[in-house]
Design a protein around this motif. Structure first.
Motif: not given
Length: 240
Positions: A39, A43, A46, A103, A106-108, A110-111, A117, A193
């Motif tokens: 992760s 932010d 990303r 993890r 999921s973060g990637d 949803t962004q 999620d 992702s």
């Protein structure tokens, strides 16, 4: 020899013995362990953040991720050649690799999709949900060379049961050191992702099965043709 001198000498010998024992123990102590995560630290890692809408147009449900048994452990498992691996006790993942990948994915996702999620959570009625499943076939770590993730993934519409099944092979060159190796895996997860997000968008935009009210086949809509995998993820595509 007086008592005071004897006491002083004894104390000095005891102190020397204690110092020697401490030195021996320090020499025998295990080197510290280092922990890594897939992760991003924040932010900014990303890129420009995308805030999920309070009422997203679609939801995703990312299932737990399968990884090969030989790498499903906290310790780094690194390749030394095609037929040999080393297990590094002092280099460890913050959680098991499958959890780390999930993890980060999921973060990637949803962004990128501006969504939520909802795996394991109640979800509202009337919002389309897309179930994402990922099975990692290869998770290879080649120090000072490359990081490789070979994954089969699918996106299924829970409303129509239409499904897309694809394969992505991400091979990232890395620099020297274990930090670079982890960063290579992180880039591979980000590329995965992006492919999956494209798949969700493609499935969401595909024609939906039409059911005529009162028809005998209303509960059995005609199967829809499979949706092709995104161009960014050369893949095997088909209904499943």
């Amino acid at each position: 020899m007086t008592f005071d001198r004897l006491f002083t000498r004894t104390s000095a010998l005891a102190a020397a013995a204690a110092a020697a024992a401490a030195a021996v123990l320090a020499g025998c102590a295990s080197p510290p362990s280092h922990f890594y995560t897939l992760s991003p630290a924040d932010d900014a890692a990303r890129g420009a953040p995308t805030v999920a809408s309070a009422n997203p147009a679609l939801l995703i449900e990312l299932a737990p991720i399968d990884v090969p048994p030989q790498v499903a452990k906290a310790q780094f498992v690194v390749q030394t050649d095609a037929s040999r691996v080393d297990v590094l006790e002092q280099r460890r993942w913050a959680s098991l690799p499958g959890d780390e990948i999930r993890r980060a994915l999921s973060g990637d996702l949803t962004q990128q999709l501006g969504t939520i999620d909802v795996y394991g959570s109640p979800r509202p009625e009337g919002v389309p949900v897309y179930r994402v499943s990922v099975r990692v076939q290869r998770f290879e770590s080649w120090p000072d060379s490359h990081a490789l993730i070979d994954a089969v993934w699918s996106v299924r519409s829970l409303a129509s049961q239409q499904v897309m099944t694809c394969r992505s092979v991400l091979d990232e060159k890395v620099g020297t050191g274990y930090d670079a190796l982890v960063e290579g895996h992180r880039h591979a997860v980000e590329a995965l992702s992006t492919a999956i997000a494209s798949g969700v968008r493609a499935l969401a935009a595909a024609p939906q099965p039409v059911m005529t009210p009162g028809s005998k086949t209303a509960s059995r809509p005609k199967p829809m043709p499979p949706v092709a995998c995104p161009a960014a993820a050369p893949a095997e595509s088909g209904a499943g």
